[in-house]
Motif scaffolding. Structure first.
Motif, mmCIF file in Angstrom:
data_model
loop_
_atom_site.group_PDB
_atom_site.id
_atom_site.type_symbol
_atom_site.label_atom_id
_atom_site.label_comp_id
_atom_site.label_asym_id
_atom_site.label_seq_id
_atom_site.Cartn_x
_atom_site.Cartn_y
_atom_site.Cartn_z
ATOM 1 N N ASP A 1 0.832 -1.208 0.000
ATOM 2 C CA ASP A 1 0.000 0.000 0.000
ATOM 3 C C ASP A 1 0.867 1.258 0.000
ATOM 4 O OD1 ASP A 1 -2.371 -1.426 0.002
ATOM 5 O OD2 ASP A 1 -2.583 -1.382 2.184
ATOM 6 N N ALA A 2 1.999 1.216 0.721
ATOM 7 C CA ALA A 2 2.904 2.371 0.759
ATOM 8 C C ALA A 2 3.534 2.608 -0.607
ATOM 9 C CB ALA A 2 3.991 2.142 1.812
ATOM 10 N N ILE A 3 3.825 1.528 -1.320
ATOM 11 C CA ILE A 3 4.352 1.670 -2.684
ATOM 12 C C ILE A 3 3.284 2.317 -3.563
ATOM 13 C CG2 ILE A 3 5.166 0.424 -4.725
ATOM 14 C CD1 ILE A 3 6.355 -1.658 -2.760
ATOM 15 N N GLY A 4 2.037 1.882 -3.375
ATOM 16 C CA GLY A 4 0.943 2.501 -4.124
ATOM 17 C C GLY A 4 0.821 3.984 -3.829
ATOM 18 N N ALA A 5 0.991 4.356 -2.570
ATOM 19 C CA ALA A 5 0.912 5.770 -2.199
ATOM 20 C C ALA A 5 2.043 6.570 -2.823
ATOM 21 C CB ALA A 5 0.938 5.909 -0.677
ATOM 22 N N ALA A 6 3.244 5.971 -2.881
ATOM 23 C CA ALA A 6 4.381 6.652 -3.506
ATOM 24 C C ALA A 6 4.141 6.860 -4.993
ATOM 25 C CB ALA A 6 5.656 5.843 -3.274
ATOM 26 N N LEU A 7 3.503 5.891 -5.627
ATOM 27 C CA LEU A 7 3.191 6.024 -7.051
ATOM 28 C C LEU A 7 2.087 7.052 -7.272
ATOM 29 C CD1 LEU A 7 3.278 2.243 -8.039
ATOM 30 C CD2 LEU A 7 4.950 3.987 -8.691
ATOM 31 N N ILE B 1 -0.327 -3.335 -9.479
ATOM 32 C CA ILE B 1 -0.994 -4.637 -9.478
ATOM 33 C C ILE B 1 -0.210 -5.598 -8.594
ATOM 34 C CG2 ILE B 1 -1.770 -6.586 -10.889
ATOM 35 C CD1 ILE B 1 -1.823 -4.635 -13.298
ATOM 36 N N GLY B 2 -0.821 -6.097 -7.539
ATOM 37 C CA GLY B 2 -0.200 -7.103 -6.699
ATOM 38 C C GLY B 2 -0.380 -8.483 -7.312
ATOM 39 N N LEU B 3 0.647 -9.313 -7.218
ATOM 40 C CA LEU B 3 0.631 -10.636 -7.831
ATOM 41 C C LEU B 3 0.918 -11.716 -6.791
ATOM 42 C CD1 LEU B 3 2.771 -9.701 -10.960
ATOM 43 C CD2 LEU B 3 0.278 -9.942 -10.892
ATOM 44 N N LEU C 1 -5.735 -5.308 -7.999
ATOM 45 C CA LEU C 1 -5.485 -3.891 -8.230
ATOM 46 C C LEU C 1 -5.310 -3.205 -6.873
ATOM 47 C CD1 LEU C 1 -5.244 -2.153 -10.771
ATOM 48 C CD2 LEU C 1 -7.628 -1.497 -10.447
ATOM 49 N N VAL C 2 -4.071 -2.956 -6.501
ATOM 50 C CA VAL C 2 -3.760 -2.342 -5.204
ATOM 51 C C VAL C 2 -4.095 -0.862 -5.229
ATOM 52 C CG1 VAL C 2 -1.896 -1.868 -3.554
ATOM 53 C CG2 VAL C 2 -1.942 -4.042 -4.814
ATOM 54 N N TRP C 3 -3.763 -0.231 -6.332
ATOM 55 C CA TRP C 3 -4.081 1.190 -6.509
ATOM 56 C C TRP C 3 -4.206 1.461 -7.997
ATOM 57 C CZ3 TRP C 3 -0.830 4.445 -9.353
ATOM 58 C CH2 TRP C 3 -1.306 5.751 -9.502
ATOM 59 N N ALA C 4 -5.109 2.340 -8.361
ATOM 60 C CA ALA C 4 -5.231 2.772 -9.760
ATOM 61 C C ALA C 4 -5.741 4.200 -9.794
ATOM 62 C CB ALA C 4 -6.175 1.864 -10.532
ATOM 63 N N ARG C 5 -5.246 4.939 -10.743
ATOM 64 C CA ARG C 5 -5.711 6.307 -10.930
ATOM 65 C C ARG C 5 -7.141 6.288 -11.457
ATOM 66 N NH1 ARG C 5 -2.615 10.265 -10.058
ATOM 67 N NH2 ARG C 5 -0.679 9.086 -10.289
ATOM 68 N N ASP C 6 -7.913 7.296 -11.142
ATOM 69 C CA ASP C 6 -9.294 7.387 -11.626
ATOM 70 C C ASP C 6 -9.323 7.253 -13.144
ATOM 71 O OD1 ASP C 6 -10.122 7.776 -9.049
ATOM 72 O OD2 ASP C 6 -10.358 9.962 -9.228
ATOM 73 N N GLY C 7 -10.242 6.443 -13.629
ATOM 74 C CA GLY C 7 -10.391 6.253 -15.062
ATOM 75 C C GLY C 7 -9.660 5.046 -15.607
ATOM 76 N N VAL C 8 -8.786 4.438 -14.805
ATOM 77 C CA VAL C 8 -8.084 3.230 -15.262
ATOM 78 C C VAL C 8 -9.034 2.048 -15.159
ATOM 79 C CG1 VAL C 8 -6.219 1.609 -14.719
ATOM 80 C CG2 VAL C 8 -5.788 4.067 -14.683
ATOM 81 N N ASP C 9 -9.118 1.259 -16.213
ATOM 82 C CA ASP C 9 -9.994 0.090 -16.258
ATOM 83 C C ASP C 9 -9.529 -0.949 -15.224
ATOM 84 O OD1 ASP C 9 -11.507 -2.128 -16.848
ATOM 85 O OD2 ASP C 9 -10.854 -2.290 -18.938
ATOM 86 N N PRO C 10 -10.376 -1.373 -14.279
ATOM 87 C CA PRO C 10 -9.988 -2.394 -13.308
ATOM 88 C C PRO C 10 -9.537 -3.695 -13.955
ATOM 89 C CG PRO C 10 -12.043 -1.346 -12.655
ATOM 90 C CD PRO C 10 -11.740 -0.872 -14.038
#
Length: 258
Positions: free
Chosen positions: A14-20, A30-32, A116-125
């Motif tokens: 989640d912290a990596i997602g926040a940094a991005l 995307i977590g795998l 999908l850990v994090w995605a910008r608004d508008g990105v297709d899930p």
């Protein structure tokens, strides 16, 4: 001591997602694997496997400069292991393996469905769902058995030539891999790694796992390993060519007592 808890691993992702999220040219994380859709098997020994999706033209920046990753936690070590990504160790022992892609590249990449850990608004899930099929388990038993016998033969030939390392890898590596595949056809395990058949073998194919110490006796014991692998194939009902089996057994006998 490595003491990172499963909850801490998920928090780190989640912290990596926040940094991005703090950067303008990133699109998704995307977590795998065990930090993707398989979180029930997450434990303190797990790694962080993930894809970073970035805007067109931004890939090389994220592959060559890891300040975005270090922003989540300082890095102790890393190296670029593919054209697309790195393996990295964080200062507290969290190990990361990741790749960076632009959206159009994902269509050509086979991967297990991710989270999908994090995605910008508008990105297709649906970006976390692969479009290219995963490699299927080998089901051609004739090929599996033929390759196993060939590996036993070639390995024993090399043993008698004095090429013990190559012999060990042929017999205790390649031939064993074919036995794993044949056993999987009999046991029908579920939940394995489509890219690596030996992952989680102990949990998914326990009977075969119990036999591994005898099947893998080591560098100086390749003829013994060949004899046990041949028997293991027979025990699983493999249709073995009688003439080839006779020749393999002759090579085993030529090596002396096993």
């Amino acid at each position: 001591m490595h003491a990172v808890t499963p909850s801490a691993l998920l928090a780190r992702l989640d912290a990596i997602g926040a940094a991005l999220r703090a950067r303008s040219d990133t699109l998704a994380l995307i977590g795998l694997g065990s930090v993707g859709l398989e979180t029930p098997r997450l434990d303190r020994w797990s790694d962080l496997d993930f894809f970073v999706v970035v805007a067109p033209g931004a890939k090389q920046r994220y592959v060559t400069q890891l300040d975005w990753l270090a922003a989540a936690h300082p890095l102790t070590w890393h190296f670029r292991n593919t054209a697309d990504g790195h393996k990295a160790l964080m200062a507290d022992g969290v190990f990361c393996e990741f790749a960076v892609f632009e959206p159009d590249e994902l269509a050509a990449i086979p991967f297990a469905p991710g989270r999908l850990v994090w995605a910008r608004d508008g990105v297709d899930p649906g970006i976390a769902v692969p479009r290219r099929a995963l490699p299927a388990r080998t089901t051609d038993e004739t090929w599996i058995v033929g390759e196993a016998l060939a590996s036993l033969w070639v390995g024993l030939q090399r043993w008698h030539r004095g090429e013990k390392l190559s012999a060990m890898r042929c017999v205790q590596g390649h031939a064993l891999d074919r036995l794993l595949e044949l056993d999987a056809l009999r046991a029908h395990p579920t939940g394995g790694d489509p890219f690596n058949g030996e992952r989680r073998l102990e949990a998914l194919q326990p009977a075969l796992a119990a036999a591994l110490p005898a099947l893998l006796p080591g560098y100086d014991k390749t003829p013994a390993a060949a004899a046990r692998l041949l028997q293991a194939l027979q025990d699983r009902g493999a249709v073995l060519d009688a003439a080839m089996v006779t020749r393999i057994r002759a090579l085993i006998a030529l090596a002396g007592p096993t």
